[in-house]
Design an enzyme around this catalytic site. Structure first.
Site, mmCIF file in Angstrom:
data_model
loop_
_atom_site.group_PDB
_atom_site.id
_atom_site.type_symbol
_atom_site.label_atom_id
_atom_site.label_comp_id
_atom_site.label_asym_id
_atom_site.label_seq_id
_atom_site.Cartn_x
_atom_site.Cartn_y
_atom_site.Cartn_z
ATOM 1 N N ASN A 8 0.865 -1.180 0.000
ATOM 2 C CA ASN A 8 0.000 0.000 0.000
ATOM 3 C C ASN A 8 0.906 1.235 0.000
ATOM 4 O OD1 ASN A 8 -1.832 2.033 0.453
ATOM 5 N ND2 ASN A 8 -2.394 1.386 2.541
ATOM 6 N N LYS A 10 0.100 4.242 -0.386
ATOM 7 C CA LYS A 10 -0.597 5.430 0.152
ATOM 8 C C LYS A 10 -0.351 6.638 -0.762
ATOM 9 C CE LYS A 10 -0.230 3.487 4.735
ATOM 10 N NZ LYS A 10 -0.333 3.709 6.158
ATOM 11 N N HIS A 96 -9.869 1.040 4.734
ATOM 12 C CA HIS A 96 -8.602 1.239 5.456
ATOM 13 C C HIS A 96 -8.860 2.191 6.628
ATOM 14 C CE1 HIS A 96 -4.538 2.566 6.360
ATOM 15 N NE2 HIS A 96 -4.100 1.498 5.717
ATOM 16 N N GLU A 98 -7.305 4.617 7.693
ATOM 17 C CA GLU A 98 -7.125 6.045 7.378
ATOM 18 C C GLU A 98 -8.359 6.598 6.674
ATOM 19 O OE1 GLU A 98 -3.287 5.681 5.453
ATOM 20 O OE2 GLU A 98 -2.399 5.177 7.385
ATOM 21 N N GLU A 166 -5.601 -4.871 10.621
ATOM 22 C CA GLU A 166 -4.607 -3.823 10.821
ATOM 23 C C GLU A 166 -4.969 -3.036 12.076
ATOM 24 O OE1 GLU A 166 -2.575 -2.618 6.962
ATOM 25 O OE2 GLU A 166 -4.442 -1.519 6.980
ATOM 26 N N GLY A 172 2.014 2.438 10.923
ATOM 27 C CA GLY A 172 3.020 3.505 10.825
ATOM 28 C C GLY A 172 3.677 3.882 12.132
ATOM 29 N N SER A 210 3.058 -1.883 10.615
ATOM 30 C CA SER A 210 4.479 -1.881 10.996
ATOM 31 C C SER A 210 5.211 -3.192 10.720
ATOM 32 C CB SER A 210 4.642 -1.464 12.466
ATOM 33 O OG SER A 210 4.257 -0.109 12.621
HETATM 34 C C1 PEP Z 1 -1.124 0.301 6.176
HETATM 35 O O1 PEP Z 1 -1.432 1.455 6.406
HETATM 36 O O2 PEP Z 1 -1.842 -0.409 5.452
HETATM 37 C C2 PEP Z 1 0.110 -0.203 6.779
HETATM 38 C C3 PEP Z 1 0.208 -1.492 6.961
HETATM 39 O O3 PEP Z 1 1.060 0.707 7.109
HETATM 40 P P1 PEP Z 1 2.493 0.448 7.796
HETATM 41 O O4 PEP Z 1 3.055 -0.820 7.228
HETATM 42 O O5 PEP Z 1 3.312 1.652 7.411
HETATM 43 O O6 PEP Z 1 2.261 0.354 9.262
#
Ligand code: PEP
Length: 248
Positions: A8, A10, A96, A98, A166, A172, A210
């Site tokens: 992803n 983003k 997601h 976000e 997630e 993040g 992460s």
């Molecule tokens: C995400 O936002 O889908 C994600 C997994 O982000 P990160 O790996 O940066 O935590």
């Protein structure tokens, strides 16, 4: 089940950077030969057509990070499933955290988006995850069950649906749940899916939040973890590829 490693990106990368990264991923997947995992890249909307050309004929799949649930019409600034399908997407991320947090997207809207994606022959990646407050209040499984029941498309199977667990607090942040916490949630999702459909056994359940080259091997080997949704670490080719190879 064949694991899925989904990148992803983003709202990152200029077009030339996105093209270079996609080309490198595509080239390594081809050079590696008969790999036993699926790879997906989800660029920002504006780069999808260019990346589709870069990945032409490649086993690397192309996806979008969001979609509007409607057909054509007066929805300024939006993109629908038919457009994404025509631009080469086979997967779309919906719900997601976000989108849920910053754009007030609900379970119901996530469900409508997933149904639209599926109706155009693509696979919806439905994201779920608890906040830190919910985890601290020991409401993780309750939260996951509620999001799952509200966001699941009416007809699903292993071809048209992927779930991504997630935890919001892990995205993040450099923090991850411990392995037994991940296993607990994934096994709950697996048993809930089996309650909703007789055809749910091969729905892949990804972990996201992460994941990095140092923790991927242990996280991705947890029971019922069928791959990863990778954010930050997917922007660096070496990191992403190390994560991909860790499922072997
Ligand atoms: C995400 O936002 O889908 C994600 C997994 O982000 P990160 O790996 O940066 O935590």
């Amino acid at each position: 089940m064949k694991p899925l490693l989904a990148a992803n990106w983003k709202m990152n990368l200029l077009r030339s950077e996105a093209e270079a990264l996609a080309a490198e991923v595509g080239q390594h997947v081809v050079e590696y030969g008969d790999i036993n995992f699926d790879v997906l890249v989800c660029p920002p909307f504006i780069h999808i057509a260019a990346i589709n050309e870069i990945l032409a004929g490649s086993p690397v799949a192309l996806g979008a990070q969001n979609v509007n649930q409607n057909g054509f019409g007066a929805h300024t600034g939006e993109v629908n499933s038919e457009m994404l399908k025509q631009s080469g997407c086979s997967y779309v991320i919906v719900g997601h955290s976000e989108r849920r947090a910053n754009h007030s997207e609900t379970d119901e809207l996530t469900r409508l988006k997933a149904e639209s994606v599926i109706s155009f022959g693509m696979t919806a990646i439905v994201c779920l995850g608890e906040t830190l407050a919910e985890r601290e209040e020991k409401k993780t499984l309750q939260c996951i069950s509620k999001q799952l029941s509200g966001s699941l498309p009416s007809q699903f199977n292993g071809q048209n649906l992927v779930i991504a667990y997630e935890p919001v607090w892990a995205i993040g942040s450099g923090l991850t749940p411990n392995l037994s916490q991940i296993e607990e949630v994934h096994s709950e999702i697996r048993s809930q899916l089996n309650k909703y459909s007789n055809d749910a056994n091969d729905v892949r359940i990804l972990y996201g939040g992460s994941v990095n080259p140092a923790n991927s091997k242990t996280i991705l080997s947890v029971k019922n973890v069928d791959g990863g949704l990778i954010g930050g670490a997917s922007l660096n080719f070496n990191d992403f590829w190390t994560i991909c190879l860790s499922v072997l």
